[in-house]
Scaffold this motif. Structure first.
Motif, PDB file in Angstrom:
ATOM      1  N   ALA A 125      -5.031 -19.468  47.751  1.00  0.00           N
ATOM      2  CA  ALA A 125      -4.283 -19.236  46.511  1.00  0.00           C
ATOM      3  C   ALA A 125      -5.277 -18.957  45.385  1.00  0.00           C
ATOM      4  O   ALA A 125      -5.455 -19.738  44.447  1.00  0.00           O
ATOM      5  N   GLY A 127      -7.342 -17.643  42.210  1.00  0.00           N
ATOM      6  CA  GLY A 127      -7.086 -17.340  40.819  1.00  0.00           C
ATOM      7  C   GLY A 127      -7.949 -16.173  40.368  1.00  0.00           C
ATOM      8  O   GLY A 127      -8.367 -15.332  41.172  1.00  0.00           O
ATOM      9  N   HIS A 143      -2.976 -20.718  39.813  1.00  0.00           N
ATOM     10  CA  HIS A 143      -1.621 -20.880  40.329  1.00  0.00           C
ATOM     11  C   HIS A 143      -1.392 -22.355  40.630  1.00  0.00           C
ATOM     12  O   HIS A 143      -2.010 -22.917  41.524  1.00  0.00           O
ATOM     13  N   LYS A 470       3.725 -17.987  46.689  1.00  0.00           N
ATOM     14  CA  LYS A 470       3.889 -17.764  45.249  1.00  0.00           C
ATOM     15  C   LYS A 470       5.265 -18.196  44.749  1.00  0.00           C
ATOM     16  O   LYS A 470       5.431 -18.454  43.550  1.00  0.00           O
ATOM     17  N   THR A 473       4.787 -21.620  43.164  1.00  0.00           N
ATOM     18  CA  THR A 473       3.728 -21.832  42.176  1.00  0.00           C
ATOM     19  C   THR A 473       4.130 -21.234  40.834  1.00  0.00           C
ATOM     20  O   THR A 473       4.982 -20.349  40.751  1.00  0.00           O
ATOM     21  N   GLU A 474       3.477 -21.748  39.799  1.00  0.00           N
ATOM     22  CA  GLU A 474       3.572 -21.152  38.464  1.00  0.00           C
ATOM     23  C   GLU A 474       2.202 -20.631  38.086  1.00  0.00           C
ATOM     24  O   GLU A 474       1.190 -21.313  38.288  1.00  0.00           O
ATOM     25  N   THR A 475       2.169 -19.428  37.566  1.00  0.00           N
ATOM     26  CA  THR A 475       0.906 -18.830  37.144  1.00  0.00           C
ATOM     27  C   THR A 475       0.565 -19.307  35.733  1.00  0.00           C
ATOM     28  O   THR A 475       1.380 -19.169  34.808  1.00  0.00           O
TER      29      THR A 475
END
Length: 482
Positions: A125, A127, A143, A470, A473-475
């Motif tokens: 994951a 970034g 994330h 995704k 998850t929150e960006t």
């Protein structure tokens, strides 16, 4: 054949333990081949949902702070444990869902693969750190786990539709509350001791079977601690859940209905097309949102294709899924069987010809035979709605643009299938089809490494592939200077 089995786990699974439920209510799970009771399962109430929410909330911080490698190791262990017990899970799937042993083994294998795939995605994951061209600031993107996820799964794939959600959620760092279909809760209850053995901490996964699915899920979606809802099922139910999700502005992942076209051009390899059509139509007895629903066969080869395809359908053995050599088990319940029969009767009444099957057998079990319909008119109900059973509805075409328009003439956009030996034309047609997934000379598109999902009324978001994690998850973007 022996359809007797002990089911030691039939209560609610909350905070790493088994609970009978607040009101002590239970419901029966039925074997669709025999119509006998397999087990009595606890039915969750609103109070149980609150206990599950508290457990998930208490577990969230620790699970989210675990290193990606820690979560990866646990998911990999879950894959290994499930892979070692595939026949056990396949047997439970067959008993509560009805599908034949071969199909059940295929599902169990597919379900386990999601643990392996997302054990690898847990540490990927990635970034981003970059230099903003205009301001000169540093752009830092990461994330983060979104929060508690509510997972609602259907009866047609009681193992795979759940692991396809559980695995990415856990990989991302989210605890989950799973509401399995009341027709098929036993598979997920049987999985919980395995997840404990793999190292999943208490509170990270809860399972709430219930006959009161609507109120339970609605209650969960209105709790501010819930941040994600992931649902697989009908478009109608999906719309209802989206309305509930709007109140808390939840992240929705919706894998909804389908109406898959299967197009066979005149230059297709007939053997490849028939094999692919059998996979696309008869995998899981046709009880799949990915099942080929409308067959469009070029007029020049329609007779030859129909003959070979009908022979293949006729060779399938119908019976109890636990019996040796059975290819086609029962449908999951009486209402599903009756709906399939209604589709066939409607098509015949409107002018279709039944060249195979079409008659519901007598006796116990929710069986319907492999059925082939030709000359299916455009106004037949099965052209516009999911059949969800072992029925192939064949139409013909002569013009490429016309068949693309007919294939796209639906509110659904999940999957389509194209068969042609002209690779250039195949890709052009695939791009022109308004579907999230297309099988080109293949009758099987599902793969843990691929993004599964549709367009239009077939859903939002993707499951599997790099995209699957995704959804949980929150960006977060940080602007910094140094």
């Amino acid at each position: 054949m022996n359809d007797k089995i002990d089911f030691p786990q039939t209560d609610l699974y909350i905070n790493g333990g088994w609970q009978a439920g607040a009101d002590g209510e239970r419901f029966d799970v039925i074997n669709p081949a025999t119509e006998e009771v397999l087990a009595s399962v606890a039915s969750a109430e609103i109070a149980d949902a609150d206990v599950a929410l508290d457990a998930a909330d208490a577990a969230f911080a620790d699970w989210a702070q675990r290193t990606p490698r820690d979560r990866s190791i646990i998911l990999r262990k879950a894959f290994e444990l499930m892979s070692a017990r595939l026949p056990e899970f396949a047997r439970i799937i067959t008993l509560e869902n009805g599908k034949a042993t071969g199909d059940a083994m295929g599902e169990a294998t597919y379900a386990a693969e999601f643990f392996r795939w997302f054990s690898e995605e847990a540490v990927r994951a990635d970034g981003l750190i970059t230099h903003a061209p205009a301001s000169g600031a540093r752009i830092i993107v990461q994330h983060k786990p979104a929060g508690i996820a509510v997972l609602v799964t259907p009866w047609n794939y009681p193992a795979a539709m759940a692991t396809r959600k559980i695995a990415p959620a856990l990989a991302a760092g989210c605890p989950v509350i799973l509401k399995p279909a009341s027709e098929t809760p036993l598979t997920m209850l049987a999985l919980m001791p395995l997840l404990e053995e793999a190292g999943v901490p208490p509170g990270v996964v809860q399972v709430l079977p219930s006959r009161k699915s609507g109120p339970i899920v609605d209650h969960l979606l209105h709790d501010p601690r819930v941040r994600v809802v992931s649902f697989t099922g009908s478009t109608g139910v999906g719309r209802t859940l989206l309305r509930s999700a709007a109140d808390q502005v939840l992240k929705p992942a919706m894998e909804l209905g389908g109406n898959a076209p299967l197009i066979v051009f005149e230059d297709a390899d007939l053997d490849v097309a028939v094999t692919g059509a059998m996979q696309a139509k008869m995998r899981n007895l046709g009880e799949a949102c990915t099942a080929a629903n409308r067959f469009y066969v070029h007029e020049d080869i329609a007779e030859a294709f129909t003959k070979k395809f009908t022979e293949a359908m006729a060779a399938l053995k119908v019976g109890n899924g636990l019996d040796d050599g059975v290819d086609v088990g029962p449908l999951v319940n009486a209402s599903t069987r009756d709906k399939v029969a209604e589709f066939v009767d409607d098509a015949i009444a409107k002018g279709a010809k039944c060249v195979l099957g079409g008659q519901r057998p007598n006796g116990k079990g929710f069986f319907y035979p492999p059925t082939v319909l030709t000359h299916v008119p455009q106004n037949a109900n099965c052209v516009h709605d999911e059949i969800f059973g072992p029925v192939a509805a064949i139409q013909t075409f002569t013009d490429q643009d016309d068949v693309i328009a007919r294939a796209n003439d639906t509110e659904y956009g999940l999957v389509a299938y194209v068969f042609t030996e002209n690779f250039k034309r195949g890709l052009q047609v695939c791009e022109a089809l308004d579907y999230g997934m297309t099988g080109l000379n293949r009758g099987l598109v599902s793969d843990p490494a691929a993004p599964f999902g549709g367009t239009k009324q077939s859903g939002l978001g993707r499951e599997g592939g790099h995209e699957g994690i995704k959804e949980f998850t929150e960006t977060q973007y940080i602007s910094a200077s140094w």
